[in-house]
Scaffold this active site. Structure first.
Site, PDB file in Angstrom:
ATOM      1  N   TYR A 122      -1.880  -0.773  10.640  1.00  0.00           N
ATOM      2  CA  TYR A 122      -1.983  -1.024   9.203  1.00  0.00           C
ATOM      3  C   TYR A 122      -0.709  -0.574   8.489  1.00  0.00           C
ATOM      4  O   TYR A 122      -0.155  -1.297   7.644  1.00  0.00           O
ATOM      5  CB  TYR A 122      -3.203  -0.301   8.640  1.00  0.00           C
ATOM      6  CG  TYR A 122      -3.430  -0.516   7.161  1.00  0.00           C
ATOM      7  CD1 TYR A 122      -3.993  -1.707   6.686  1.00  0.00           C
ATOM      8  CD2 TYR A 122      -3.099   0.460   6.231  1.00  0.00           C
ATOM      9  CE1 TYR A 122      -4.205  -1.909   5.335  1.00  0.00           C
ATOM     10  CE2 TYR A 122      -3.308   0.262   4.873  1.00  0.00           C
ATOM     11  CZ  TYR A 122      -3.862  -0.922   4.431  1.00  0.00           C
ATOM     12  OH  TYR A 122      -4.076  -1.118   3.082  1.00  0.00           O
ATOM     13  N   SER A 128       0.863  -1.179   0.000  1.00  0.00           N
ATOM     14  CA  SER A 128       0.000   0.000   0.000  1.00  0.00           C
ATOM     15  C   SER A 128       0.899   1.229   0.000  1.00  0.00           C
ATOM     16  O   SER A 128       2.089   1.142   0.351  1.00  0.00           O
ATOM     17  CB  SER A 128      -0.876   0.000   1.264  1.00  0.00           C
ATOM     18  OG  SER A 128      -1.498   1.254   1.479  1.00  0.00           O
TER      19      SER A 128
END
Length: 256
Positions: free
Chosen positions: A156, A143
């Site tokens: 995350y 990501s």
């Protein structure tokens, strides 16, 4: 000629979003696609979509954080189609938005278990087979949060940075064994995950597009197909010199 005729590709987290778009894209290029997710109805729907387009696919439910599930998943791909040429480790969760000191141990553990441990276990099983078979290609889905920080998303962010590190290390260790390992780093993509984050961040006051479009220099969020196109290229012979790359696909987000 299709890029992946007679090739077998495993895609985790392919019941929806980037994983589904990737599975559909590989099938359109002639691959035998192993669709996997904990969401069985969604995964079976992906397989039905591939079959409707005259592609070849099977579904196997697997929890990527469970070593036995992962071993069975890779074994099923090999048993069903005779090998495993490419793998896309996409399964992941976003968890809860909260300040660093308010993040719970349970949230941290859940994210790291699925995102990081899941990618680690899948890569181990995939690489073991590819070593015996003489090579292959793996793409991990990190990501932009694996490249930069995002306040409120510390677990995350940590998990996606870890995926980038695992990608680089595996790439270095197995490059000479003809196994190419790379990672993609999506920015804001029109998926259920982004909708969940927007709901948490704005308490429903804004959609994911309203929240994220202005943050991307291109002026919009991306589509799952745009990420899938890069993943598919990285697995193809056209990307034969790509090893250990961590590539943003983010409309210019991290260039700012």
């Amino acid at each position: 000629m299709a890029l992946f005729t007679d090739k077998t590709v495993l895609v985790t987290g392919s019941a929806a979003g980037i994983g589904r778009a990737t599975a559909l894209g590989f099938a359109a290029q002639g691959a035998n696609v192993v669709v996997s997710d904990i969401d069985q109805p969604g995964g079976e729907e992906t397989v039905a979509m591939i079959h409707k387009a005259d592609g070849t696919a099977m579904f196997q439910r697997a929890d990527v954080s469970n070593v036995d599930d992962v071993a069975a998943l890779v074994a099923s791909a090999v048993d069903q189609y005779g090998g495993l040429d490419c793998a896309v480790n996409n399964a992941g969760i976003e968890g809860t938005i909260a300040p660093f000191t308010d993040q719970t141990e349970a949230n941290y553990d859940a994210i790291m278990r699925v995102n990081t441990k899941g990618a680690f276990l899948c890569m181990q099983a995939e690489i073991r087979h590819m070593l015996a078979a003489g090579g292959g290609a793996i793409v991990n889905v990190s990501s932009v949060a694996g490249l930069i920080g995002f306040p409120g998303l510390s677990p995350y962010v940590a998990s996606k940075h870890a995926i980038a590190g695992l990608t680089r290390n595996a790439a270095l260790e197995y490059a000479k064994a003809a196994i190419r390992v790379n990672a993609v780093c999506p920015g804001g993509i029109d998926t259920r995950m982004l909708d969940s984050l927007a709901e948490q961040a704005t308490s429903g006051a804004q959609t994911s597009q309203q929240m994220m479009d202005p943050l991307h220099p291109i002026g919009r969020i991306g589509t799952a197909v745009e990420v899938a196109n890069l993943i598919i290229w990285l697995c193809s012979g056209q990307a034969s010199f790509m090893v250990g790359a961590i590539i943003p696909v983010d409309g210019g987000f991290v260039a700012q």
